[in-house]
Design a protein around this motif. Structure first.
Motif, PDB file in Angstrom:
ATOM      1  N   GLN A   1     -25.511 157.707  47.957  1.00 36.00           N
ATOM      2  CA  GLN A   1     -26.541 158.657  48.360  1.00 36.00           C
ATOM      3  C   GLN A   1     -26.950 158.443  49.810  1.00 36.00           C
ATOM      4  O   GLN A   1     -27.087 159.395  50.586  1.00 36.00           O
ATOM      5  CB  GLN A   1     -27.766 158.518  47.447  1.00 36.00           C
ATOM      6  CG  GLN A   1     -28.981 159.318  47.891  1.00 36.00           C
ATOM      7  CD  GLN A   1     -28.796 160.806  47.686  1.00 36.00           C
ATOM      8  OE1 GLN A   1     -27.964 161.219  46.896  1.00 36.00           O
ATOM      9  NE2 GLN A   1     -29.553 161.598  48.412  1.00 36.00           N
ATOM     10  N   VAL A   2     -27.160 157.187  50.210  1.00 33.33           N
ATOM     11  CA  VAL A   2     -27.609 156.891  51.570  1.00 33.33           C
ATOM     12  C   VAL A   2     -26.569 157.321  52.583  1.00 33.33           C
ATOM     13  O   VAL A   2     -26.871 157.997  53.580  1.00 33.33           O
ATOM     14  CB  VAL A   2     -27.932 155.390  51.714  1.00 33.33           C
ATOM     15  CG1 VAL A   2     -28.190 155.050  53.175  1.00 33.33           C
ATOM     16  CG2 VAL A   2     -29.144 155.027  50.871  1.00 33.33           C
ATOM     17  N   PHE A   3     -25.308 156.956  52.354  1.00 28.93           N
ATOM     18  CA  PHE A   3     -24.269 157.309  53.321  1.00 28.93           C
ATOM     19  C   PHE A   3     -23.973 158.803  53.304  1.00 28.93           C
ATOM     20  O   PHE A   3     -23.629 159.387  54.337  1.00 28.93           O
ATOM     21  CB  PHE A   3     -22.992 156.493  53.041  1.00 28.93           C
ATOM     22  CG  PHE A   3     -23.048 155.111  53.624  1.00 28.93           C
ATOM     23  CD1 PHE A   3     -22.825 154.894  54.969  1.00 28.93           C
ATOM     24  CD2 PHE A   3     -23.355 154.020  52.826  1.00 28.93           C
ATOM     25  CE1 PHE A   3     -22.891 153.621  55.512  1.00 28.93           C
ATOM     26  CE2 PHE A   3     -23.427 152.753  53.347  1.00 28.93           C
ATOM     27  CZ  PHE A   3     -23.190 152.547  54.701  1.00 28.93           C
ATOM     28  N   THR A   4     -24.107 159.442  52.149  1.00 22.85           N
ATOM     29  CA  THR A   4     -23.925 160.890  52.087  1.00 22.85           C
ATOM     30  C   THR A   4     -25.004 161.597  52.895  1.00 22.85           C
ATOM     31  O   THR A   4     -24.719 162.485  53.713  1.00 22.85           O
ATOM     32  CB  THR A   4     -23.961 161.386  50.627  1.00 22.85           C
ATOM     33  OG1 THR A   4     -22.909 160.765  49.887  1.00 22.85           O
ATOM     34  CG2 THR A   4     -23.781 162.901  50.569  1.00 22.85           C
TER      35      THR A   4
ATOM     36  N   ALA B   1     -28.810 162.362  44.041  1.00 18.84           N
ATOM     37  CA  ALA B   1     -30.272 162.369  44.010  1.00 18.84           C
ATOM     38  C   ALA B   1     -30.795 162.458  42.582  1.00 18.84           C
ATOM     39  O   ALA B   1     -31.761 161.776  42.212  1.00 18.84           O
ATOM     40  CB  ALA B   1     -30.815 163.524  44.848  1.00 18.84           C
ATOM     41  N   SER B   2     -30.185 163.301  41.771  1.00 17.20           N
ATOM     42  CA  SER B   2     -30.653 163.437  40.381  1.00 17.20           C
ATOM     43  C   SER B   2     -30.455 162.138  39.617  1.00 17.20           C
ATOM     44  O   SER B   2     -31.332 161.717  38.845  1.00 17.20           O
ATOM     45  CB  SER B   2     -29.913 164.588  39.690  1.00 17.20           C
ATOM     46  OG  SER B   2     -28.522 164.331  39.603  1.00 17.20           O
ATOM     47  N   LEU B   3     -29.331 161.473  39.822  1.00 12.80           N
ATOM     48  CA  LEU B   3     -29.076 160.207  39.135  1.00 12.80           C
ATOM     49  C   LEU B   3     -30.052 159.126  39.591  1.00 12.80           C
ATOM     50  O   LEU B   3     -30.544 158.329  38.786  1.00 12.80           O
ATOM     51  CB  LEU B   3     -27.634 159.756  39.382  1.00 12.80           C
ATOM     52  CG  LEU B   3     -26.539 160.668  38.811  1.00 12.80           C
ATOM     53  CD1 LEU B   3     -25.162 160.143  39.188  1.00 12.80           C
ATOM     54  CD2 LEU B   3     -26.668 160.785  37.296  1.00 12.80           C
ATOM     55  N   ILE B   4     -30.358 159.106  40.902  1.00 10.08           N
ATOM     56  CA  ILE B   4     -31.293 158.114  41.431  1.00 10.08           C
ATOM     57  C   ILE B   4     -32.697 158.350  40.896  1.00 10.08           C
ATOM     58  O   ILE B   4     -33.399 157.415  40.492  1.00 10.08           O
ATOM     59  CB  ILE B   4     -31.291 158.146  42.974  1.00 10.08           C
ATOM     60  CG1 ILE B   4     -29.970 157.578  43.501  1.00 10.08           C
ATOM     61  CG2 ILE B   4     -32.467 157.346  43.541  1.00 10.08           C
ATOM     62  CD1 ILE B   4     -29.789 157.760  44.988  1.00 10.08           C
TER      63      ILE B   4
ATOM     64  N   THR C   1     -30.300 168.774  35.779  1.00  9.09           N
ATOM     65  CA  THR C   1     -29.620 167.663  35.108  1.00  9.09           C
ATOM     66  C   THR C   1     -30.362 167.254  33.840  1.00  9.09           C
ATOM     67  O   THR C   1     -29.763 167.058  32.776  1.00  9.09           O
ATOM     68  CB  THR C   1     -29.501 166.457  36.054  1.00  9.09           C
ATOM     69  OG1 THR C   1     -28.783 166.842  37.234  1.00  9.09           O
ATOM     70  CG2 THR C   1     -28.772 165.303  35.370  1.00  9.09           C
ATOM     71  N   LEU C   2     -31.689 167.127  33.958  1.00  9.38           N
ATOM     72  CA  LEU C   2     -32.496 166.767  32.788  1.00  9.38           C
ATOM     73  C   LEU C   2     -32.458 167.867  31.722  1.00  9.38           C
ATOM     74  O   LEU C   2     -32.456 167.576  30.513  1.00  9.38           O
ATOM     75  CB  LEU C   2     -33.942 166.505  33.213  1.00  9.38           C
ATOM     76  CG  LEU C   2     -34.166 165.213  34.000  1.00  9.38           C
ATOM     77  CD1 LEU C   2     -35.580 165.164  34.551  1.00  9.38           C
ATOM     78  CD2 LEU C   2     -33.896 163.998  33.122  1.00  9.38           C
ATOM     79  N   PHE C   3     -32.447 169.128  32.171  1.00  4.32           N
ATOM     80  CA  PHE C   3     -32.369 170.249  31.223  1.00  4.32           C
ATOM     81  C   PHE C   3     -31.080 170.173  30.406  1.00  4.32           C
ATOM     82  O   PHE C   3     -31.087 170.337  29.179  1.00  4.32           O
ATOM     83  CB  PHE C   3     -32.443 171.571  31.962  1.00  4.32           C
ATOM     84  CG  PHE C   3     -32.306 172.780  31.070  1.00  4.32           C
ATOM     85  CD1 PHE C   3     -33.371 173.223  30.295  1.00  4.32           C
ATOM     86  CD2 PHE C   3     -31.090 173.467  30.986  1.00  4.32           C
ATOM     87  CE1 PHE C   3     -33.229 174.325  29.457  1.00  4.32           C
ATOM     88  CE2 PHE C   3     -30.945 174.570  30.159  1.00  4.32           C
ATOM     89  CZ  PHE C   3     -32.025 174.998  29.388  1.00  4.32           C
ATOM     90  N   LEU C   4     -29.965 169.900  31.085  1.00  2.58           N
ATOM     91  CA  LEU C   4     -28.681 169.780  30.394  1.00  2.58           C
ATOM     92  C   LEU C   4     -28.678 168.584  29.443  1.00  2.58           C
ATOM     93  O   LEU C   4     -28.124 168.639  28.341  1.00  2.58           O
ATOM     94  CB  LEU C   4     -27.544 169.656  31.409  1.00  2.58           C
ATOM     95  CG  LEU C   4     -27.272 170.901  32.263  1.00  2.58           C
ATOM     96  CD1 LEU C   4     -26.207 170.594  33.312  1.00  2.58           C
ATOM     97  CD2 LEU C   4     -26.835 172.071  31.390  1.00  2.58           C
ATOM     98  N   LEU C   5     -29.310 167.476  29.880  1.00  2.00           N
ATOM     99  CA  LEU C   5     -29.360 166.286  29.026  1.00  2.00           C
ATOM    100  C   LEU C   5     -30.226 166.499  27.793  1.00  2.00           C
ATOM    101  O   LEU C   5     -30.062 165.807  26.775  1.00  2.00           O
ATOM    102  CB  LEU C   5     -29.893 165.093  29.828  1.00  2.00           C
ATOM    103  CG  LEU C   5     -28.986 164.566  30.941  1.00  2.00           C
ATOM    104  CD1 LEU C   5     -29.677 163.456  31.716  1.00  2.00           C
ATOM    105  CD2 LEU C   5     -27.656 164.059  30.375  1.00  2.00           C
TER     106      LEU C   5
END
Length: 302
Positions: free
Chosen positions: A4-7, A226-229, A35-39
């Motif tokens: 995420q940081v390097f991206t 970002a969503s995973l973080i 992402t949370l909606f799908l999960l």
């Protein structure tokens, strides 16, 4: 987190994208919500959505926005190495703010263990401002941080510290709500709140001209990272507490600092390495003290 940081650094190294911070933050929040909606949907059903009042989610949503915008601005105007080392200050800052706001006290030995972390940050910050050797000046000249980068980095630390503390506070306040349920409510509020400000703050590039195809790939990847973080941060804070959750992230710091120096042209003999060793030594000492403290508390309860 390293990706995420390097991206983000690669995205904001494009001058035309540096002034689109609110748009990127809103995009990251919407991606987190989707992402949370799908999960939450079958067949996964990893979380059950639960409604929370806007009064409870609004302060956390504002802190969430600042937690993304200010660090991204720091990345836009400073090197990845300085950004990551400065973030080590999150741990002592969270400890102090947690005491000031909620009178949460750390063991004395843990407080002393955090002192080397601050000293290490000072050493690295000092040597990271020095000019590189003549053989590496061309490759590193653009990576040195600017005064704006330092300012945004310090403000970002304050915002991130408050956000981390509030995650734990709202978990306790609302009671019985999971990390995913809390984030599911606040992410869309933060996104739509920012969208109202985007037309007045962001300066958009000519997308087809100024933004090459590879940047679009990075933008999409940044939303995924970002969503995973965001999801993992809520989970870690809920399980370990605000101060200890910042310590978890310092394994990432070692990786990013090493990669930043490798890309930037510094050698392993650079004196700034001493700062990293001192800083991370303090973090390791803190972790040992806190593990012993938790073991002692469990023993007393039993």
């Amino acid at each position: 987190i390293t990706r995420q940081v390097f991206t983000n650094k690669s995205i904001f190294s494009t001058p035309s994208l540096r002034l689109t911070q609110l748009s990127f933050a809103a995009f990251h929040f919407l991606t987190t919500y989707l992402t949370l909606f799908l999960l939450s949907r079958p067949p996964l059903s990893l979380c059950v959505p639960r409604s929370i009042s806007l009064r409870d989610t609004l302060p956390l949503s504002i802190a969430m926005s600042l937690n993304v915008i200010l660090p991204n601005l720091s990345l836009a105007f400073s090197s990845v190495t300085f950004y990551q080392i400065a973030r080590v200050l999150l741990t002592p800052t969270v400890a102090v703010m947690n005491y000031v706001l909620y009178r949460s006290v750390l063991p004395a030995r843990a407080i002393w263990a955090l002192v080397p972390a601050c000293l290490g940050v000072g050493v690295v910050s000092n040597y990271d401002t020095l000019p590189a050797s003549s053989s590496t000046t061309a490759t590193r000249g653009r990576s040195h941080h600017q005064p704006l980068g330092i300012l945004f980095s310090l403000l970002g630390i304050l915002a991130s510290s408050l956000y981390t503390i509030w995650i734990a506070h709202y978990h306790r306040k609302l009671g019985g709500i999971s990390s995913m349920q809390l984030l599911y409510n606040q992410a869309p509020v933060a996104a739509f709140m920012l969208l109202y400000a985007v037309p007045f703050v962001d300066v958009f590039p000519k997308w087809r001209v100024d933004v090459p195809a590879e940047k679009w790939v990075l933008i999409l990847l940044s939303g995924l990272w970002a969503s995973l973080i965001n999801i993992s941060q809520f989970f870690i804070v809920a399980r370990t507490g605000p101060v200890s959750s910042t310590v978890v992230g310092h394994v990432k710091t070692c990786t990013i600092v090493a990669l930043g120096w490798l890309v930037g042209g510094r050698t392993v003999t650079d004196r700034a390495v001493l700062g990293v060793v001192v800083a991370l030594g303090g973090i390791v000492a803190y972790s040992v003290v806190m593990l012993k403290e938790k073991a002692r508390e469990r023993g007393q309860k039993s």
